[in-house]
Design a protein around this motif. Sequence first.
Motif, PDB file in Angstrom:
ATOM      1  N   GLY A  33     -29.142   4.612  28.260  1.00  0.00           N
ATOM      2  CA  GLY A  33     -30.363   5.375  27.944  1.00  0.00           C
ATOM      3  C   GLY A  33     -31.374   4.700  27.128  1.00  0.00           C
ATOM      4  N   GLN A  34     -32.650   5.210  27.016  1.00  0.00           N
ATOM      5  CA  GLN A  34     -33.546   4.542  26.334  1.00  0.00           C
ATOM      6  C   GLN A  34     -33.571   4.559  24.795  1.00  0.00           C
ATOM      7  N   GLY A  35     -32.722   5.212  24.350  1.00  0.00           N
ATOM      8  CA  GLY A  35     -32.266   5.170  22.872  1.00  0.00           C
ATOM      9  C   GLY A  35     -33.264   6.280  22.100  1.00  0.00           C
ATOM     10  N   THR A  36     -32.397   6.416  21.001  1.00  0.00           N
ATOM     11  CA  THR A  36     -32.990   7.429  19.797  1.00  0.00           C
ATOM     12  C   THR A  36     -33.252   6.789  18.546  1.00  0.00           C
ATOM     13  N   ARG A  37     -34.435   6.479  18.132  1.00  0.00           N
ATOM     14  CA  ARG A  37     -34.969   5.720  16.816  1.00  0.00           C
ATOM     15  C   ARG A  37     -34.699   7.010  15.669  1.00  0.00           C
ATOM     16  N   LEU A  38     -33.948   6.858  14.901  1.00  0.00           N
ATOM     17  CA  LEU A  38     -33.522   7.574  13.827  1.00  0.00           C
ATOM     18  C   LEU A  38     -33.807   7.035  12.464  1.00  0.00           C
ATOM     19  N   THR A  39     -34.618   7.526  11.701  1.00  0.00           N
ATOM     20  CA  THR A  39     -35.066   7.079  10.124  1.00  0.00           C
ATOM     21  C   THR A  39     -34.324   8.328   9.379  1.00  0.00           C
ATOM     22  N   VAL A  40     -33.668   8.010   8.452  1.00  0.00           N
ATOM     23  CA  VAL A  40     -33.264   8.760   7.358  1.00  0.00           C
ATOM     24  C   VAL A  40     -33.780   8.396   6.083  1.00  0.00           C
ATOM     25  N   VAL A  41     -34.549   9.397   5.485  1.00  0.00           N
ATOM     26  CA  VAL A  41     -35.301   8.944   3.944  1.00  0.00           C
ATOM     27  C   VAL A  41     -34.788   9.947   3.108  1.00  0.00           C
TER      28      VAL A  41
ATOM     29  N   THR B 210     -12.456  12.946  23.689  1.00  0.00           N
ATOM     30  CA  THR B 210     -13.012  12.037  22.950  1.00  0.00           C
ATOM     31  C   THR B 210     -12.102  11.116  22.093  1.00  0.00           C
ATOM     32  N   ASP B 211     -12.864   9.972  21.802  1.00  0.00           N
ATOM     33  CA  ASP B 211     -11.924   9.128  20.741  1.00  0.00           C
ATOM     34  C   ASP B 211     -12.963   8.257  20.118  1.00  0.00           C
ATOM     35  N   LYS B 212     -12.464   7.560  18.856  1.00  0.00           N
ATOM     36  CA  LYS B 212     -13.359   7.119  17.934  1.00  0.00           C
ATOM     37  C   LYS B 212     -13.454   5.714  18.368  1.00  0.00           C
ATOM     38  N   GLY B 213     -14.520   5.197  17.968  1.00  0.00           N
ATOM     39  CA  GLY B 213     -14.890   3.809  18.414  1.00  0.00           C
ATOM     40  C   GLY B 213     -14.697   3.008  16.986  1.00  0.00           C
ATOM     41  N   GLU B 214     -15.483   1.846  17.194  1.00  0.00           N
ATOM     42  CA  GLU B 214     -15.511   0.949  15.902  1.00  0.00           C
ATOM     43  C   GLU B 214     -16.111   1.456  14.467  1.00  0.00           C
ATOM     44  N   VAL B 215     -17.441   2.458  14.569  1.00  0.00           N
ATOM     45  CA  VAL B 215     -17.949   2.880  13.342  1.00  0.00           C
ATOM     46  C   VAL B 215     -18.143   4.342  13.541  1.00  0.00           C
ATOM     47  N   PRO B 216     -17.061   5.429  13.481  1.00  0.00           N
ATOM     48  CA  PRO B 216     -17.126   6.691  13.711  1.00  0.00           C
ATOM     49  C   PRO B 216     -17.526   7.414  12.523  1.00  0.00           C
ATOM     50  N   ASN B 217     -17.528   6.708  11.265  1.00  0.00           N
ATOM     51  CA  ASN B 217     -17.705   7.765  10.277  1.00  0.00           C
ATOM     52  C   ASN B 217     -19.159   8.352   9.788  1.00  0.00           C
ATOM     53  N   GLY B 218     -19.104   9.646   9.545  1.00  0.00           N
ATOM     54  CA  GLY B 218     -20.357  10.343   9.567  1.00  0.00           C
ATOM     55  C   GLY B 218     -20.831  10.932  10.840  1.00  0.00           C
TER      56      GLY B 218
ATOM     57  N   ALA C 248     -27.020  13.763   6.837  1.00  0.00           N
ATOM     58  CA  ALA C 248     -27.503  12.198   7.141  1.00  0.00           C
ATOM     59  C   ALA C 248     -27.594  11.428   5.956  1.00  0.00           C
ATOM     60  N   ALA C 249     -27.232  10.328   6.043  1.00  0.00           N
ATOM     61  CA  ALA C 249     -27.445   9.125   4.862  1.00  0.00           C
ATOM     62  C   ALA C 249     -28.496   8.409   5.398  1.00  0.00           C
ATOM     63  N   PRO C 250     -29.107   7.277   4.467  1.00  0.00           N
ATOM     64  CA  PRO C 250     -29.941   6.485   4.737  1.00  0.00           C
ATOM     65  C   PRO C 250     -29.289   5.045   5.646  1.00  0.00           C
ATOM     66  N   SER C 251     -27.848   5.130   5.377  1.00  0.00           N
ATOM     67  CA  SER C 251     -27.136   4.073   6.215  1.00  0.00           C
ATOM     68  C   SER C 251     -27.027   4.193   7.608  1.00  0.00           C
ATOM     69  N   GLN C 252     -27.372   5.710   8.101  1.00  0.00           N
ATOM     70  CA  GLN C 252     -27.487   6.264   9.415  1.00  0.00           C
ATOM     71  C   GLN C 252     -28.768   5.754   9.909  1.00  0.00           C
ATOM     72  N   THR C 253     -29.637   5.295   9.599  1.00  0.00           N
ATOM     73  CA  THR C 253     -30.969   4.699   9.981  1.00  0.00           C
ATOM     74  C   THR C 253     -30.630   3.564  11.067  1.00  0.00           C
ATOM     75  N   SER C 254     -31.044   3.885  12.263  1.00  0.00           N
ATOM     76  CA  SER C 254     -30.464   3.178  13.338  1.00  0.00           C
ATOM     77  C   SER C 254     -31.264   3.497  14.612  1.00  0.00           C
ATOM     78  N   VAL C 255     -30.967   2.570  15.465  1.00  0.00           N
ATOM     79  CA  VAL C 255     -31.371   2.949  16.946  1.00  0.00           C
ATOM     80  C   VAL C 255     -30.010   3.360  17.816  1.00  0.00           C
ATOM     81  N   TYR C 256     -30.021   4.667  18.338  1.00  0.00           N
ATOM     82  CA  TYR C 256     -28.649   4.960  18.801  1.00  0.00           C
ATOM     83  C   TYR C 256     -28.915   5.193  20.353  1.00  0.00           C
ATOM     84  N   PHE C 257     -27.894   4.649  21.065  1.00  0.00           N
ATOM     85  CA  PHE C 257     -27.970   4.549  22.614  1.00  0.00           C
ATOM     86  C   PHE C 257     -26.632   5.055  22.866  1.00  0.00           C
ATOM     87  N   CYS C 258     -26.865   6.015  24.129  1.00  0.00           N
ATOM     88  CA  CYS C 258     -26.088   6.477  24.913  1.00  0.00           C
ATOM     89  C   CYS C 258     -25.766   5.883  26.159  1.00  0.00           C
TER      90      CYS C 258
END
Lengths: 111, 113
Positions: free
Chosen positions: A103-111, A55-63, A81-91
């Motif tokens: 993939g169809q994505g995972t919608r993650l909300t951090v509150v 495995t290797d890091k991409g552009e935004v690996p922190n967290g 988890a931090a609020p800045s990680q609220t996003s849609v994640y695609f594999c």
Amino acid sequence: NAGVTQTPKFRILKIGQSMTLQCAQDMNHNYMYWYRQDPGMGLKLIYYSVGAGITDKGEVPNGYNVSRSTTEDFPLRLELAAPSQTSVYFCASSSGRGEAFFGQGTRLTVV
Amino acid sequence: GEDVEQSLFLSVREGDSSVINCTYTDSSSTYLYWYKQEPGAGLQLLTYIFSNMDMKQDQRLTVLLNKKDKHLSLRIADTQTGDSAIYFCAVRGSGGGADGLTFGKGTHLIIQP
């Protein structure tokens, strides 16, 4: 025709919680990727893998952390988890010779 | 690193042709892609072109690549309401599959009746 399967589809996390986003592909692709998509933005590469055990890091690996113990699976781990990680994640996966499927994505909300 | 630019919006009348443009910076890019994303959905691979090709046609879709100008376009003939979506241009570098794809920010295609 499963292709790339992501679970869960939706998740709400509290700040500081941990979770693993699952990704599996059944196309025997060597290359797998995790992206995040923020509103109005394109996709940013978080981590990638060129094969099992690599495995290797991409552009935004922190967290984030990843592992690739098999060709099929490429889970993404959020430890604190931090609020800045609220996003849609695609594999995504690719043979490296052209087609790249998402993939169809995972919608993650951090509150 | 690679930079991919697209216009944010395109509005066309139903039945007309849509042309979505994209520019990129890395001249060693190998594969270039167009993805479609409908609201709340994942990315659907529409088509892709290898860098040694100038054109690729697939039913209503035509991809044109100008490698000298680093310009890629997607033409959708006879645009329908079902074509309303965000279209992403993506580029793969010369590192094979290892370096992933670099995406533009997406073009919102708006269909007028």
